[in-house]
Design an enzyme around this catalytic site. Structure first.
Site, mmCIF file in Angstrom:
data_model
loop_
_atom_site.group_PDB
_atom_site.id
_atom_site.type_symbol
_atom_site.label_atom_id
_atom_site.label_comp_id
_atom_site.label_asym_id
_atom_site.label_seq_id
_atom_site.Cartn_x
_atom_site.Cartn_y
_atom_site.Cartn_z
ATOM 1 N N SER A 330 -5.490 -12.317 6.721
ATOM 2 C CA SER A 330 -3.676 -11.543 6.822
ATOM 3 C C SER A 330 -2.669 -12.847 5.903
ATOM 4 O O SER A 330 -1.925 -12.619 5.703
ATOM 5 C CB SER A 330 -3.205 -11.925 7.978
ATOM 6 O OG SER A 330 -3.595 -10.302 8.729
ATOM 7 N N ASP A 354 4.449 4.002 9.746
ATOM 8 C CA ASP A 354 3.017 3.099 10.299
ATOM 9 C C ASP A 354 2.558 3.903 11.282
ATOM 10 O O ASP A 354 3.352 3.491 12.138
ATOM 11 C CB ASP A 354 2.871 1.688 10.209
ATOM 12 C CG ASP A 354 1.962 1.163 10.965
ATOM 13 O OD1 ASP A 354 0.646 1.650 11.054
ATOM 14 O OD2 ASP A 354 1.245 0.210 11.839
ATOM 15 N N ASP A 369 -4.816 -0.252 12.093
ATOM 16 C CA ASP A 369 -4.146 -1.418 11.880
ATOM 17 C C ASP A 369 -4.189 -1.826 12.868
ATOM 18 O O ASP A 369 -4.966 -1.928 14.548
ATOM 19 C CB ASP A 369 -2.528 -1.195 12.450
ATOM 20 C CG ASP A 369 -1.503 -1.805 12.098
ATOM 21 O OD1 ASP A 369 -0.629 -1.657 11.295
ATOM 22 O OD2 ASP A 369 -1.298 -3.318 12.914
ATOM 23 N N HIS A 375 3.512 0.166 13.708
ATOM 24 C CA HIS A 375 4.966 -0.488 13.696
ATOM 25 C C HIS A 375 6.173 0.061 13.715
ATOM 26 O O HIS A 375 7.066 -0.344 13.332
ATOM 27 C CB HIS A 375 4.339 -1.618 12.501
ATOM 28 C CG HIS A 375 3.403 -2.649 13.208
ATOM 29 N ND1 HIS A 375 3.376 -3.482 14.181
ATOM 30 C CD2 HIS A 375 2.285 -3.107 12.432
ATOM 31 C CE1 HIS A 375 2.039 -3.805 13.622
ATOM 32 N NE2 HIS A 375 1.537 -3.604 13.128
ATOM 33 N N CYS A 388 1.957 -6.158 9.543
ATOM 34 C CA CYS A 388 1.676 -4.791 9.090
ATOM 35 C C CYS A 388 0.241 -4.702 8.651
ATOM 36 O O CYS A 388 0.371 -4.974 7.337
ATOM 37 C CB CYS A 388 3.114 -3.872 9.012
ATOM 38 S SG CYS A 388 2.583 -1.998 8.972
#
Length: 630
Positions: A330, A354, A369, A375, A388
Site C-alpha cells: 500500500s 466501497d 479490501d 470503508h 482503502c
C-alpha cells in the site's frame, strides 16, 4: 724390385702451409676485430644502458604504501580508521624449507591452526615475489623473540603494516564496507585500468561498500624509497625518497547516532531502513539488518566463519536497502493517487462506494479490501488515509497498466537510483510489454487490479521507496541519493563538497500534490492507519503504511498471522517525511515478516524522526558515541 718412393714437392707443400698460415691469420684478425667491436659496443655504444643496469643492481626502489583515507560521519565521528601493527610474513622468493621454518617459528611464538590454514590459503593465491602473512598484530614480546632468532629463520620477515579498523561494527558494515587482501581478480582489474603501478607495496583493496566505491580516492598515491644495497641484497643506506600521498578522507551525510537509533529500533526484526534529506539526497541513515562484523575480512576471513555468514538463512551479507526487492504494497497508493489526478483519471472530489471488495465486469471473483465490510463512501484523500484497497483497485483498472507504468517510472520505480554504492537492484516495474518480453504471455485485467495496491509483479527496494517519497516531500525533484557529502584533500586539508545531482524536476500541479500530502498527514492522525505511531509527536508527520504478502490467500479466506510461521508472514512497510510543512527528512522502512506497517514499521520510523528532529533517544538504548559536536 720395389718401386722408388716419389720425391716430395716442397714448393707445393710450402704454398699449402703459407695458405693455412694466411687463413689462420685472417681468422685471428677477424676474431680480434669482433672482440674489439663487441668491447666497443659494450663499453661505448651501450655505456649508458649498462651503467644504468649496474646502478639498478646497486639501488632498489622500495614502494611505500600510502595511508588510506578516513571515513567520517557528518559530525566528524570516525567510522573507518588506520592503525599500524607488526606482521610476521614469509618470503616465497627466498629458498628455505617451508615446513621446517613453520615448525621452528611455532616453537618461538604461538601459531594457531586457523592462522596456519589462512597462511596456506594465501600462499596458494599469492605470487612468487610476495611475502605471505602468517601472523598479524604481533605483540612487542613476539617481535623481540623473532628479531633475536632471525639468523636461523630464513625467509622470515617482521614488517610494519597498516591495518583498518571499523569502529561502528556490524551496524555500519553495509555502508562503509570493508577492505580485503588483493587477489588475482583485483590485479587484473588494476592492470586493465592502468593502476597496477600505484598498488605496488599495497596488500589490501576495497571490497564492498564505500571502501570499494571510493577506492581510487581512499587509496592515495604510492611513494618510493631509493635504497642502496650490497651484493647480498641487504639495504645499506637510503639515497632518496618520493613520499607517498595519503588517500582522501570522506565525510558522509550519515549520522552515526541516527544510524544506531534506527538499528536499535528494529529490535529482533530483520529488514532495511533508509533516511534521506529530501533537499540534497544525502543519506542520513542506512540500516540493513542483520549486519556482520567487517573487521573479520581485513586479514582474510576463515572458511568456517565465511560459510556461516554466506549460508545463513538470515542473509547478513545482503544489503536489504539496495538489493532487497519486495512488493511495495500500500505504500504505492500515494503515487497511484497522484497519477490518477495528474493524468485526469480522477478528480479530488470523485468518490466510490466501497462494499469491501471489487470485481471486474462479468466476473464473480472478488478482490477483497483489507477492511471487512469496506470503508463506505471514499474519495482519494480518505482512500490514502485509511488505505482503502477498493478505491485503488478501480483506479488501476481505469488507468490501465501502461499509463500506470509510465507515470510510476518517473518516481524511480523500476530503475536504479544512482546511489554511490555498488550492487543496487533496479527492482521491477511491470508493464504489458515487459510481460510479453519476459514470459511471452498477455497481460490480464486481474493483474492490473492487484498492481494498483502494490502487489503482483511489482518489486521495489527500500531505497527506491525513499527516493520516490522524497519527490513527494520536495515537490517533484528527483535527486540522486548520496552518502558522501564532502572529500578532504590530504595536502590542503580543505573539504570539497560533492555536487547535488538532480535528475529531473517533475511538473506536478500543486493542488494535486496537496491532496496526496493531506491524505498522508491524515494517515498519522486519529482514524488513520498509522495514528498510533504519531501519537504525542511535537511535529507533523506525513506517512503511508504498507503490507506486502509473502504467501497467497485463498478466495474467501482471511489472513491469520498466528497460523503462519514467521517466515511466511507479511512484510511491513512504511514511508514518511517530516516535518510535513517543511520536510527535512524522509524515511522508508521495510520489516521482513513484520506483519502490519502501522504497528511494526511505523514505530521504527518514529524513533528515527524523534532523534533527528528533537534529539530524543529510545529510553532503553545505550549509545556510546559522542555528541560533543552536536
Amino acid at each position: 724390385m720395389p718401386l722408388a718412393t716419389p720425391l716430395k714437392n716442397l714448393d707445393r707443400e710450402l704454398a699449402r702451409f703459407h695458405g693455412r698460415l694466411k687463413a689462420g691469420g685472417i681468422f685471428v684478425v677477424l676474431l680480434a676485430a669482433a672482440l674489439l667491436g663487441r668491447a666497443f659496443y659494450l663499453q661505448i655504444a651501450q655505456h649508458d644502458y649498462y651503467i644504468q643496469r649496474a646502478e639498478n643492481n646497486r639501488i632498489s626502489l622500495v614502494p611505500v604504501a600510502p595511508n588510506r583515507g578516513l571515513i567520517l560521519d557528518r559530525k566528524g565521528r570516525i567510522l573507518a580508521e588506520n592503525y599500524s601493527a607488526y606482521t610476521l610474513e614469509l618470503a616465497r622468493a627466498q629458498p628455505h624449507d617451508l615446513e621446517a621454518t613453520l615448525t621452528e617459528v611455532g616453537k618461538l611464538i604461538e601459531i594457531t591452526p586457523g592462522e596456519l590454514r589462512r597462511f596456506r590459503r594465501l600462499l596458494a593465491e599469492s605470487h612468487e615475489f610476495e611475502t605471505v602473512p602468517l601472523k598479524s598484530k604481533l605483540s612487542d614480546e613476539e617481535v623481540a623473540i623473532l628479531a633475536a632468532n632471525r639468523y636461523r629463520l630464513p625467509g622470515v620477515e617482521v614488517k610494519a603494516r597498516l591495518f583498518r579498523n571499523y569502529q561502528a561494527g556490524p551496524g555500519m558494515a553495509h555502508v562503509v564496507g570493508f577492505i580485503g587482501r588483493i587477489n588475482d581478480r583485483d590485479l587484473k582489474s588494476l592492470r586493465e585500468s592502468g593502476r597496477e603501478q600505484n598498488y605496488r607495496g599495497t596488500v589490501h583493496i576495497g571490497k564492498t561498500g564505500l571502501e570499494q566505491s571510493y577506492e581510487t580516492l581512499l587509496h592515495g598515491r604510492t611513494g618510493f624509497d631509493q635504497m642502496e644495497t650490497d651484493a647480498s641484497g641487504r639495504a645499506v643506506r637510503a639515497l632518496s625518497r618520493i613520499p607517498p600521498v595519503p588517500g582522501k578522507d570522506l565525510r558522509l551525510y550519515l549520522d552515526e547516532g541516527l544510524q544506531a537509533v534506527a538499528e536499535h529500533a528494529f529490535g529482533d526484526y530483520m529488514g532495511g531502513l533508509v533516511a534521506l534529506d529530501p533537499n540534497t539526497g544525502g543519506v542520513l541513515a542506512l540500516v540493513s539488518k542483520p549486519g556482520f562484523d567487517p573487521n573479520l575480512f581485513i586479514d582474510g576471513i576463515d572458511p568456517e566463519t565465511w560459510k556461516a555468514l554466506n549460508e545463513s538463512p538470515e542473509r547478513p551479507m545482503v544489503n536489504r536497502v539496495l538489493r532487497g526487492i519486495y512488493p511495495p504494497g500500500s505504500t504505492i497508493k500515494p503515487f497511484m493517487g497522484l497519477a490518477g489526478l495528474e493524468l485526469g483519471v480522477r478528480k479530488p472530489e470523485d468518490t466510490i462506494v466501497d462494499p469491501g471488495y471489487f470485481s471486474l465486469p462479468n466476473s464473480s471473483h472478488q478482490f477483497r479490501d483489507w477492511k471487512r465490510g469496506g470503508h463506505g463512501i471514499v474519495d482519494l484523500r480518505r482512500a490514502i488515509t485509511q488505505s482503502c484497497d477498493t478505491y485503488f483497485y478501480k483506479l488501476a483498472v481505469d488507468m490501465g497498466i501502461d499509463r500506470m507504468h509510465d507515470y510510476l517510472q518517473k518516481f524511480s520505480f523500476g530503475e536504479k537510483t544512482g546511489i554511490d554504492l555498488d550492487g543496487e537492484s533496479a527492482g521491477l516495474l511491470p508493464s504489458r510489454d515487459w510481460k510479453q518480453r519476459r514470459w511471452k504471455k498477455i497481460w490480464y485485467p486481474g493483474e492490473t487490479v492487484i498492481a494498483g495496491i502494490g502487489q503482483g509483479y511489482h518489486l521495489t527496494t527500500p531505497l527506491q521507496l525513499a527516493t520516490a517519497t522524497a519527490m513527494l516531500a520536495n515537490g517533484g525533484k528527483r535527486i540522486e541519493p548520496r552518502l558522501v557529502q564532502a572529500v578532504r584533500d590530504p595536502l590542503t586539508h580543505v573539504w570539497q563538497p560533492q555536487p547535488v545531482v538532480v535528475h529531473e524536476q517533475l511538473a506536478i500541479k500543486p493542488e494535486d500534490l496537496a491532496v496526496v500530502r493531506q491524505g498522508m498527514m491524515d494517515a498519522m492522525r486519529p482514524g488513520g492507519t498509522a495514528a498510533a505511531a504519531a501519537a504525542g509527536a511535537t511535529y507533523t508527520i506525513a506517512g503511508k503504511t504498507g503490507t506486502a504478502q509473502v504467501v497467497g490467500i485463498k478466495q474467501g479466506a482471511r489472513y491469520d498471522a498466528g497460523s503462519l510461521s514467521r517466515k511466511n508472514r507479511d512484510h511491513a512497510l512504511f514511508i514518511a517525511y517530516a516535518p510535513a510543512e517543511n520536510p527535512t527528512i524522509v524515511v522508508a522502512v521495510m520489516v521482513e515478516n513484520g506483519g502490519h506497517g502501522g504497528s511494526t514499521a511505523a514505530p521504527i520510523a518514529r524513533a528515527v524522526f524523534d532523534y533527528y528532529l528533537t534529539g530524543k533517544r529510545p529510553g532503553n538504548m545505550k549509545f556510546e558515541g559522542s555528541d560533543a559536536s552536536d
